[in-house]
Design an enzyme around this catalytic site. Sequence first.
Site, PDB file in Angstrom:
ATOM      1  N   ASP A   7       0.849  -1.189   0.000  1.00 50.65           N
ATOM      2  CA  ASP A   7       0.000   0.000   0.000  1.00 50.65           C
ATOM      3  C   ASP A   7       0.891   1.248   0.000  1.00 50.65           C
ATOM      4  O   ASP A   7       2.073   1.173   0.346  1.00 50.65           O
ATOM      5  CB  ASP A   7      -0.916   0.023   1.232  1.00 50.65           C
ATOM      6  CG  ASP A   7      -1.868   1.205   1.190  1.00 50.65           C
ATOM      7  OD1 ASP A   7      -2.530   1.387   0.149  1.00 50.65           O
ATOM      8  OD2 ASP A   7      -1.923   1.986   2.157  1.00 50.65           O
ATOM      9  N   SER A   8       0.279   2.362  -0.368  1.00 49.50           N
ATOM     10  CA  SER A   8       1.024   3.622  -0.342  1.00 49.50           C
ATOM     11  C   SER A   8       1.363   4.036   1.090  1.00 49.50           C
ATOM     12  O   SER A   8       2.242   4.859   1.305  1.00 49.50           O
ATOM     13  CB  SER A   8       0.189   4.713  -1.001  1.00 49.50           C
ATOM     14  OG  SER A   8      -1.072   4.798  -0.361  1.00 49.50           O
ATOM     15  N   TYR A  39      -0.424   8.699  -2.578  1.00 47.34           N
ATOM     16  CA  TYR A  39      -0.267   8.472  -4.014  1.00 47.34           C
ATOM     17  C   TYR A  39      -1.456   9.087  -4.774  1.00 47.34           C
ATOM     18  O   TYR A  39      -1.342   9.369  -5.963  1.00 47.34           O
ATOM     19  CB  TYR A  39      -0.250   6.974  -4.321  1.00 47.34           C
ATOM     20  CG  TYR A  39       1.048   6.240  -4.054  1.00 47.34           C
ATOM     21  CD1 TYR A  39       2.059   6.759  -3.250  1.00 47.34           C
ATOM     22  CD2 TYR A  39       1.251   4.970  -4.611  1.00 47.34           C
ATOM     23  CE1 TYR A  39       3.229   6.045  -3.008  1.00 47.34           C
ATOM     24  CE2 TYR A  39       2.412   4.256  -4.385  1.00 47.34           C
ATOM     25  CZ  TYR A  39       3.402   4.792  -3.577  1.00 47.34           C
ATOM     26  OH  TYR A  39       4.551   4.076  -3.350  1.00 47.34           O
ATOM     27  N   GLY A  40      -2.558   9.235  -4.079  1.00 44.13           N
ATOM     28  CA  GLY A  40      -3.825   9.608  -4.731  1.00 44.13           C
ATOM     29  C   GLY A  40      -3.856  10.984  -5.362  1.00 44.13           C
ATOM     30  O   GLY A  40      -4.796  11.326  -6.063  1.00 44.13           O
ATOM     31  N   CYS A  70      -3.744  -0.977  -2.285  1.00 43.64           N
ATOM     32  CA  CYS A  70      -4.001   0.420  -2.639  1.00 43.64           C
ATOM     33  C   CYS A  70      -4.840   0.508  -3.918  1.00 43.64           C
ATOM     34  O   CYS A  70      -4.458  -0.032  -4.960  1.00 43.64           O
ATOM     35  CB  CYS A  70      -2.660   1.109  -2.846  1.00 43.64           C
ATOM     36  SG  CYS A  70      -2.795   2.845  -3.251  1.00 43.64           S
ATOM     37  N   ASN A  71      -5.940   1.211  -3.825  1.00 47.01           N
ATOM     38  CA  ASN A  71      -6.806   1.380  -5.007  1.00 47.01           C
ATOM     39  C   ASN A  71      -6.112   2.207  -6.087  1.00 47.01           C
ATOM     40  O   ASN A  71      -6.247   1.933  -7.268  1.00 47.01           O
ATOM     41  CB  ASN A  71      -8.111   2.081  -4.607  1.00 47.01           C
ATOM     42  CG  ASN A  71      -9.071   1.138  -3.944  1.00 47.01           C
ATOM     43  OD1 ASN A  71      -9.967   0.618  -4.562  1.00 47.01           O
ATOM     44  ND2 ASN A  71      -8.876   0.891  -2.655  1.00 47.01           N
ATOM     45  N   GLU A 150      -6.610   9.268   8.885  1.00 42.97           N
ATOM     46  CA  GLU A 150      -5.261   9.261   9.478  1.00 42.97           C
ATOM     47  C   GLU A 150      -5.276   9.957  10.843  1.00 42.97           C
ATOM     48  O   GLU A 150      -4.529   9.597  11.736  1.00 42.97           O
ATOM     49  CB  GLU A 150      -4.261   9.958   8.558  1.00 42.97           C
ATOM     50  CG  GLU A 150      -4.163   9.311   7.183  1.00 42.97           C
ATOM     51  CD  GLU A 150      -2.889   8.529   6.939  1.00 42.97           C
ATOM     52  OE1 GLU A 150      -1.921   8.758   7.664  1.00 42.97           O
ATOM     53  OE2 GLU A 150      -2.898   7.686   6.016  1.00 42.97           O
ATOM     54  N   CYS A 180     -10.998   3.157  -1.755  1.00 38.48           N
ATOM     55  CA  CYS A 180      -9.777   3.677  -1.118  1.00 38.48           C
ATOM     56  C   CYS A 180      -9.562   2.879   0.161  1.00 38.48           C
ATOM     57  O   CYS A 180     -10.527   2.586   0.886  1.00 38.48           O
ATOM     58  CB  CYS A 180      -9.957   5.162  -0.803  1.00 38.48           C
ATOM     59  SG  CYS A 180      -8.614   5.854   0.163  1.00 38.48           S
ATOM     60  N   THR A 181      -8.303   2.568   0.428  1.00 36.41           N
ATOM     61  CA  THR A 181      -7.971   1.747   1.600  1.00 36.41           C
ATOM     62  C   THR A 181      -8.501   2.315   2.913  1.00 36.41           C
ATOM     63  O   THR A 181      -8.804   1.569   3.835  1.00 36.41           O
ATOM     64  CB  THR A 181      -6.438   1.671   1.736  1.00 36.41           C
ATOM     65  OG1 THR A 181      -5.904   2.989   1.575  1.00 36.41           O
ATOM     66  CG2 THR A 181      -5.835   0.729   0.728  1.00 36.41           C
ATOM     67  N   HIS A 182      -8.558   3.632   3.010  1.00 35.02           N
ATOM     68  CA  HIS A 182      -8.910   4.246   4.297  1.00 35.02           C
ATOM     69  C   HIS A 182     -10.401   4.212   4.616  1.00 35.02           C
ATOM     70  O   HIS A 182     -10.790   4.315   5.771  1.00 35.02           O
ATOM     71  CB  HIS A 182      -8.471   5.714   4.298  1.00 35.02           C
ATOM     72  CG  HIS A 182      -6.993   5.910   4.375  1.00 35.02           C
ATOM     73  ND1 HIS A 182      -6.124   5.386   3.459  1.00 35.02           N
ATOM     74  CD2 HIS A 182      -6.236   6.577   5.287  1.00 35.02           C
ATOM     75  CE1 HIS A 182      -4.886   5.724   3.787  1.00 35.02           C
ATOM     76  NE2 HIS A 182      -4.931   6.444   4.890  1.00 35.02           N
TER      77      HIS A 182
HETATM   78  N1  DGL Z   1      -3.997   3.874  -0.421  1.00 39.34           N
HETATM   79  C1  DGL Z   1      -4.626   4.903  -1.205  1.00 39.34           C
HETATM   80  C2  DGL Z   1      -5.793   4.285  -2.005  1.00 39.34           C
HETATM   81  O1  DGL Z   1      -6.353   3.270  -1.651  1.00 39.34           O
HETATM   82  C3  DGL Z   1      -5.102   6.055  -0.356  1.00 39.34           C
HETATM   83  C4  DGL Z   1      -3.978   6.915   0.188  1.00 39.34           C
HETATM   84  C5  DGL Z   1      -3.143   7.569  -0.905  1.00 39.34           C
HETATM   85  O2  DGL Z   1      -3.620   8.521  -1.548  1.00 39.34           O
HETATM   86  O3  DGL Z   1      -2.015   7.116  -1.101  1.00 39.34           O
HETATM   87  O4  DGL Z   1      -6.139   4.819  -3.037  1.00 39.34           O
END
Ligand code: DGL
Length: 248
Positions: A7-8, A39-40, A70-71, A150, A180-182
Amino acid sequence: MKIGVFDSGVGGLTVVKSLLEHKLFEEIIYYGDTARVPYGIKDKNTIIRYSLEALEFFKNFDIDLLIIACNTVSAYSLEEMKEAAPFDVIGVVEPGVLALKNTIKNKDANILIIGTKATINSKAYEKPLLSNQYTNISAKATSLFVPIVEEALYEGEVLQSTMKFYFNKLEHPDAIILGCTHFPLISQAIADYFHGNCTLIHSGEAIVEYLEHHYSFKKRFKNTELKLFASENPEALRSTAKKWLYNL
Ligand code: DGL
């Protein structure tokens, strides 16, 4: 089976949580690129470059499979990672689409996709849904939910006003893809916002469903060994893992 989860940052722990609950794997190597998250908001080339660098990290371990939690990475780098990897690589987008297809049979259902700016701009969820004849799809970048999670603001005023800001002009969705993971960490608040009568698609559960379907798991593991790595401040990742995975 020994797997990697990428994941990011820390968000992919929501996917790890589902994997642990289903006891599918003997060992999980988790790597979060905490030094370069999020990363988004990055562009395609940067996301691909970072993802291929992360792949090099996983080559140090004898893994059978890499899951991209990570999506954003799943939306942009899956093909490049598959090509460069000596092991199987799967992302969360295809499982998410399949989970939606398995749950929502009505092709006119109102489907809302939420994710980072990059994921929404990629149309990674929209395209396969459209080719599966879903007709009523909307997509919204809800990037502010990432820092809110976060900050552990899983309920309360900040989250409520952010949901209102993003959702108040939308028609009531029948299903929401939490792209999104969060977002699973605020899924209760999102469900409550829409008065509970809407289906939420969660990447972790979707990937478990996908794995159970595509791989044969002869054995369940009572104790999965989880090794956590991060490109910056691994201690912070480990302390988030204690909270999110074990409520400690
Ligand atoms: N892990 C990212 C996702 O699932 C969210 C956080 C990011 O922007 O890196 O898209």
